[in-house]
Scaffold this motif. Structure first.
Motif, PDB file in Angstrom:
ATOM      1  N   ILE A 179       0.843  -1.211   0.000  1.00  0.00           N
ATOM      2  CA  ILE A 179       0.000   0.000   0.000  1.00  0.00           C
ATOM      3  C   ILE A 179       0.876   1.258   0.000  1.00  0.00           C
ATOM      4  N   GLY A 180       1.880   1.302   0.873  1.00  0.00           N
ATOM      5  CA  GLY A 180       2.763   2.467   0.912  1.00  0.00           C
ATOM      6  C   GLY A 180       3.522   2.639  -0.399  1.00  0.00           C
ATOM      7  N   LEU A 181       3.955   1.547  -1.005  1.00  0.00           N
ATOM      8  CA  LEU A 181       4.686   1.627  -2.273  1.00  0.00           C
ATOM      9  C   LEU A 181       3.762   2.093  -3.398  1.00  0.00           C
ATOM     10  N   ALA A 182       2.528   1.607  -3.391  1.00  0.00           N
ATOM     11  CA  ALA A 182       1.564   2.080  -4.397  1.00  0.00           C
ATOM     12  C   ALA A 182       1.269   3.560  -4.176  1.00  0.00           C
ATOM     13  N   ALA A 183       1.342   4.010  -2.919  1.00  0.00           N
ATOM     14  CA  ALA A 183       1.151   5.447  -2.643  1.00  0.00           C
ATOM     15  C   ALA A 183       2.305   6.268  -3.223  1.00  0.00           C
ATOM     16  N   VAL A 184       3.516   5.714  -3.241  1.00  0.00           N
ATOM     17  CA  VAL A 184       4.639   6.426  -3.876  1.00  0.00           C
ATOM     18  C   VAL A 184       4.306   6.631  -5.359  1.00  0.00           C
ATOM     19  N   VAL A 197       9.940   8.132   2.444  1.00  0.00           N
ATOM     20  CA  VAL A 197       9.286   6.895   2.893  1.00  0.00           C
ATOM     21  C   VAL A 197       9.984   6.392   4.157  1.00  0.00           C
ATOM     22  N   ILE A 198       9.173   6.063   5.153  1.00  0.00           N
ATOM     23  CA  ILE A 198       9.685   5.594   6.444  1.00  0.00           C
ATOM     24  C   ILE A 198       9.211   4.158   6.659  1.00  0.00           C
ATOM     25  N   ASP A 199      10.114   3.265   7.000  1.00  0.00           N
ATOM     26  CA  ASP A 199       9.738   1.890   7.335  1.00  0.00           C
ATOM     27  C   ASP A 199      10.795   1.366   8.304  1.00  0.00           C
ATOM     28  N   LYS A 209      12.821   2.849  -2.833  1.00  0.00           N
ATOM     29  CA  LYS A 209      13.731   3.581  -3.742  1.00  0.00           C
ATOM     30  C   LYS A 209      13.469   3.175  -5.191  1.00  0.00           C
ATOM     31  N   MET A 210      13.232   1.871  -5.413  1.00  0.00           N
ATOM     32  CA  MET A 210      12.964   1.417  -6.781  1.00  0.00           C
ATOM     33  C   MET A 210      11.673   2.044  -7.323  1.00  0.00           C
ATOM     34  N   PHE A 211      10.719   2.308  -6.425  1.00  0.00           N
ATOM     35  CA  PHE A 211       9.444   2.898  -6.859  1.00  0.00           C
ATOM     36  C   PHE A 211       9.532   4.418  -6.961  1.00  0.00           C
ATOM     37  N   GLY A 212      10.678   5.002  -6.584  1.00  0.00           N
ATOM     38  CA  GLY A 212      10.854   6.439  -6.816  1.00  0.00           C
ATOM     39  C   GLY A 212      10.855   7.312  -5.580  1.00  0.00           C
ATOM     40  N   ALA A 213      10.995   6.738  -4.371  1.00  0.00           N
ATOM     41  CA  ALA A 213      11.117   7.583  -3.174  1.00  0.00           C
ATOM     42  C   ALA A 213      12.410   8.376  -3.270  1.00  0.00           C
ATOM     43  N   ASP A 214      12.352   9.663  -2.879  1.00  0.00           N
ATOM     44  CA  ASP A 214      13.559  10.497  -2.923  1.00  0.00           C
ATOM     45  C   ASP A 214      14.426  10.259  -1.693  1.00  0.00           C
ATOM     46  N   GLY A 312       5.945  -2.263 -12.137  1.00  0.00           N
ATOM     47  CA  GLY A 312       6.995  -3.283 -12.151  1.00  0.00           C
ATOM     48  C   GLY A 312       7.620  -3.349 -10.758  1.00  0.00           C
ATOM     49  N   HIS A 313       8.194  -4.430 -10.397  1.00  0.00           N
ATOM     50  CA  HIS A 313       8.799  -4.670  -9.076  1.00  0.00           C
ATOM     51  C   HIS A 313       7.780  -5.017  -7.994  1.00  0.00           C
ATOM     52  N   MET A 314       6.476  -4.800  -8.236  1.00  0.00           N
ATOM     53  CA  MET A 314       5.517  -5.040  -7.139  1.00  0.00           C
ATOM     54  C   MET A 314       5.291  -6.540  -6.926  1.00  0.00           C
ATOM     55  N   VAL A 315       5.257  -7.298  -8.016  1.00  0.00           N
ATOM     56  CA  VAL A 315       5.058  -8.749  -7.873  1.00  0.00           C
ATOM     57  C   VAL A 315       6.429  -9.409  -7.743  1.00  0.00           C
ATOM     58  N   THR A 316       6.678  -9.955  -6.581  1.00  0.00           N
ATOM     59  CA  THR A 316       7.993 -10.539  -6.317  1.00  0.00           C
ATOM     60  C   THR A 316       7.983 -12.064  -6.409  1.00  0.00           C
ATOM     61  N   HIS A 317       6.816 -12.692  -6.251  1.00  0.00           N
ATOM     62  CA  HIS A 317       6.750 -14.157  -6.244  1.00  0.00           C
ATOM     63  C   HIS A 317       5.538 -14.614  -7.046  1.00  0.00           C
TER      64      HIS A 317
END
Ligand code: NAD
Ligand code: ZN
Length: 346
Positions: A179-184, A197-199, A209-214, A312-317
């Motif tokens: 959810i947080g990554l989709a929010a990025v 992004v904080i985790d 970072k891959m999804f574009g967080a600065d 891309g990158h969201m589906v890992t398995h």
């Protein structure tokens, strides 16, 4: 057919169940072609959602092929490839006419796999099929489309739109799960100046970072408050999106936002968070929260077709449907497996 059945807290099985049947003229039956597991399924399995009773087929994120339609379904025919929305809604009650599908009072308002059987099965019944499914253009893959069943509309509606992200904003997202990554990805559509992004998990921050967080901040090691203050001339962020669902992270969000800023809560809170109203009042904060309505799904689908959403990158398995038990184990242990979304294909 087989389905993933909830057996009470901690218990699940991939087991033989009756084939779904049309129960209402507005129903359709789909053959499930791609389906995912959601954090909400883990909440249910942990016994945190007591209204879900043993025997329920879980799951609310699927793409499938229509194999049967009720007499009241006008817009679908057998063979159509469709995305099933996680929310089923009548489309005509006063809430649905406002786009508040999650609050439907016309016999819907259900999350699939919650009060009615879900889609983690070989075939599934989709109520109100004309409104709750979207035909997929050929160029959209099942794997990309299935992310629009829940996580994309949730992050977009409840996080980014409720938080009113604007050009030039500093946006902080607390929680870098799907959810947080989709929010990025969806916040980026509004040209913010900076996304933080904080985790607490290093591998989730690498994904951010891959999804574009600065900027990424490792909670528990780095100090989120000073990181955000140093980026914002000590003021705090314009918008903070809560994508975890704990009292601590919600309170962190209210500390990270600037005076007059906005906190958009997306996380589902099993334990109540404290509202320090005197502090929220004096700083003129706007706080929003809500269940996803999925009113934005057609727009997100258009953006996906236009190549404006990079998922891309969201589906890992990837697994076959028969591997549901193992897929749950992988999804439930992201620290070890590195899982974001796992997709099972029929
Ligand atoms: P997830 O569990 O995959 O991700 C949560 C992330 O939060 C993880 O990466 C975890 O490391 C991080 N985290 C946990 N504690 C933390 C802390 N103290 N500080 C910083 N990070 C911390 O969950 P998800 O699938 O991404 O979903 C996020 C939330 O959204 C969940 O609460 C889920 O139930 C909720 N949700 C809400 C809606 C809605 O309609 N509002 C819909 C779907 C999901
Ligand atoms: Zn979900």
């Amino acid at each position: 057919m087989k389905g993933l059945v909830y057996g009470g807290p901690g218990a699940r099985s991939w087991t033989e169940i009756p084939d779904p049947a049309i129960r209402d003229p507005r129903d359709a039956i789909i053959r499930v072609d791609a389906v995912t597991i959601c954090g909400t399924d883990l909440h249910i399995l942990a016994g945190d959602v007591p209204e879900v009773k043993p025997g329920r087929v879980l799951g609310h994120e699927a793409v499938g092929t229509v194999v049967e339609t009720g007499s009241g379904v006008g817009g679908l025919t057998t063979g159509d490839r469709v995305l099933a929305s996680c929310i089923s809604a009548c489309g005509i009650c006063r809430f649905c006419r406002d786009g508040a599908y999650g609050q439907c009072r016309g016999g819907g308002g259900w999350i699939l796999g919650h009060l009615i059987d879900g889609v983690q099965s070989e075939f599934a019944r989709i109520p109100f099929a004309d409104l709750s499914t979207y035909k997929l253009p050929e160029r959209v893959s099942n794997e990309a489309a299935v992310l629009l069943a829940d996580i994309l509309p949730t992050s977009y509606e409840v996080g980014v739109l409720n938080g009113r992200v604007r050009p030039g904003d500093t946006v902080v997202i607390v929680g870098a799960g799907p959810i947080g990554l989709a929010a990025v990805v969806t916040a980026r559509l509004f040209s913010p100046a900076h996304i933080v992004v904080i985790d607490k998990a290093e591998n989730r921050l690498q994904a951010a970072k891959m999804f574009g967080a600065d900027t990424t901040v490792l909670a528990g090691t780095d100090d989120p408050l000073s990181a955000v203050r140093s980026l914002t001339a000590d003021l705090g962020a314009d918008v903070v999106i809560e994508a975890v669902g704990t009292p601590q992270t919600f309170e962190l969000c209210t500390a990270l936002v600037r005076p007059g800023g906005r906190v958009a809560n997306v996380g589902v809170h099993g334990k109540p968070a404290t509202l320090h109203l005197e502090d929220l009042w004096i700083r003129n904060l706007t706080i929003t929260t809500g269940l996803v309505d999925t009113y934005s799904t057609p727009k997100l689908l258009d953006m996906l077709v236009a190549g404006q959403l990079d998922l891309g990158h969201m589906v890992t398995h990837r697994f076959g449907l028969g591997e549901f038990m193992r897929a749950y184990d992988v999804f439930a242990d992201p620290a070890r497996s590195g899982a974001l979304k796992v997709v099972l294909a029929g």
